[in-house]
Design an enzyme around this catalytic site. Sequence first.
Site, PDB file in Angstrom:
ATOM      1  N   HIS A   1      47.225  61.748  66.945  1.00  0.00           N
ATOM      2  CA  HIS A   1      46.064  62.473  67.488  1.00  0.00           C
ATOM      3  C   HIS A   1      45.213  61.539  68.364  1.00  0.00           C
ATOM      4  O   HIS A   1      44.179  61.949  68.889  1.00  0.00           O
ATOM      5  CB  HIS A   1      45.154  62.970  66.354  1.00  0.00           C
ATOM      6  CG  HIS A   1      45.657  64.154  65.588  1.00  0.00           C
ATOM      7  ND1 HIS A   1      46.324  65.211  66.152  1.00  0.00           N
ATOM      8  CD2 HIS A   1      45.540  64.462  64.264  1.00  0.00           C
ATOM      9  CE1 HIS A   1      46.602  66.118  65.219  1.00  0.00           C
ATOM     10  NE2 HIS A   1      46.146  65.680  64.067  1.00  0.00           N
TER      11      HIS A   1
ATOM     12  N   ARG B   1      45.405  73.519  73.123  1.00  0.00           N
ATOM     13  CA  ARG B   1      45.177  74.911  72.731  1.00  0.00           C
ATOM     14  C   ARG B   1      43.788  75.320  73.177  1.00  0.00           C
ATOM     15  O   ARG B   1      42.888  74.463  73.250  1.00  0.00           O
ATOM     16  CB  ARG B   1      45.290  74.978  71.199  1.00  0.00           C
ATOM     17  CG  ARG B   1      45.287  76.382  70.643  1.00  0.00           C
ATOM     18  CD  ARG B   1      45.414  76.361  69.130  1.00  0.00           C
ATOM     19  NE  ARG B   1      45.644  77.701  68.628  1.00  0.00           N
ATOM     20  CZ  ARG B   1      45.647  78.022  67.347  1.00  0.00           C
ATOM     21  NH1 ARG B   1      45.465  77.091  66.430  1.00  0.00           N
ATOM     22  NH2 ARG B   1      45.850  79.270  66.972  1.00  0.00           N
TER      23      ARG B   1
END
Length: 322
Positions: A134, A156
């Site tokens: 991440h 997203r």
Amino acid sequence: KYLQEDDITLECKELIQTLPMEKGWVSTHLHQYQGFWQTKKHLQGVLSFQKHFQAHDTDIILATSPKAGTTWLKALIFALLNRKRYPNIHDNNHPLLTTNPHVLVPFLELSLYIEKDILPDINSFSAPRLFSTHVPYKSLPKSIKDSTCKVVYLCRDPKDTFASMWHFTNKIRPQNRETLQLEESFEKFSRGVSLFGPFWEHLLGYWKESLERQEKVMFLRYEEMKMKPCFYLKEVAEFLGCPFSKEEESKGVVDDILNLCSFEKLSNLEVNKFGKLPSGEENKAFFRSGKVGDWKTLLSIEMIERLNTVIEQNLGKHGMSF
Ligand code: A3P
């Protein structure tokens, strides 16, 4: 597993004293390191990952913001790369049927490098080694940037990412802590104070790199993958240098992989209904609804307007919209 003071290195403790701090979502605090927000334990993992990880040219790194669809991406790419090893997906011997994608494709900073004073033995992994992270692009170890290893990034719609994060956070918060208020979390997210956030910085870092180095970074969107999964799986296969042959396509291998990795299939497996990750989270927390636009059921009109403004201000000028 609750974090003990002894689990944290002195280096990390000393660094934390110097960093900006905010109240956290799950852990008590978030600390801002190199511009992104981090818990104490994960920061230690990030430091160790940055210091020790040596990329190989053949490595593949899956990068995402939390709740952008990491679990799905891990499953898809694991199945894609291992399709010769497990040619018969219907045979019940596929690892994804019994093992959660986060175990098959471990996080570098949140899993492999997380333990104090213990370095993972990853040199013995067979090529191509498949990892996930991440960590924002600019904070990745230099060897990832300098080698020819490939990075696949999935983003997203931030409204869905926030909704997913809020639900997830409440599921994994210790039971003795009250439910996280929607307004409070929303306010933090909109200011960029969320794990590995600001979300727009995360997205932009990988977006810019994907424009400058198309052979290195592939930039995907959850919504588009949902709409045209077959097309994007084939694109990823090309990008990773393992395109589907005509024979595979006619045998239905692409569809087999998509079905195996679908929300319906994965979320209904025993392992994902009842299992737990080594880090303690229940596997089922990673599968909620798997839909596009679920934010409509959670956010007020004011929240939608605010987040749209944040998105426009930070991403609009770079040609990105949601
Ligand atoms: P929702 O909470 O909106 O349902 P991450 O894997 O990065 O933690 O993201 C979790 C989100 O991805 C959750 O979104 C989850 O339901 C969704 N997800 C998990 N598995 C999926 C799959 N196989 N296909 C599509 N979405 C999936």
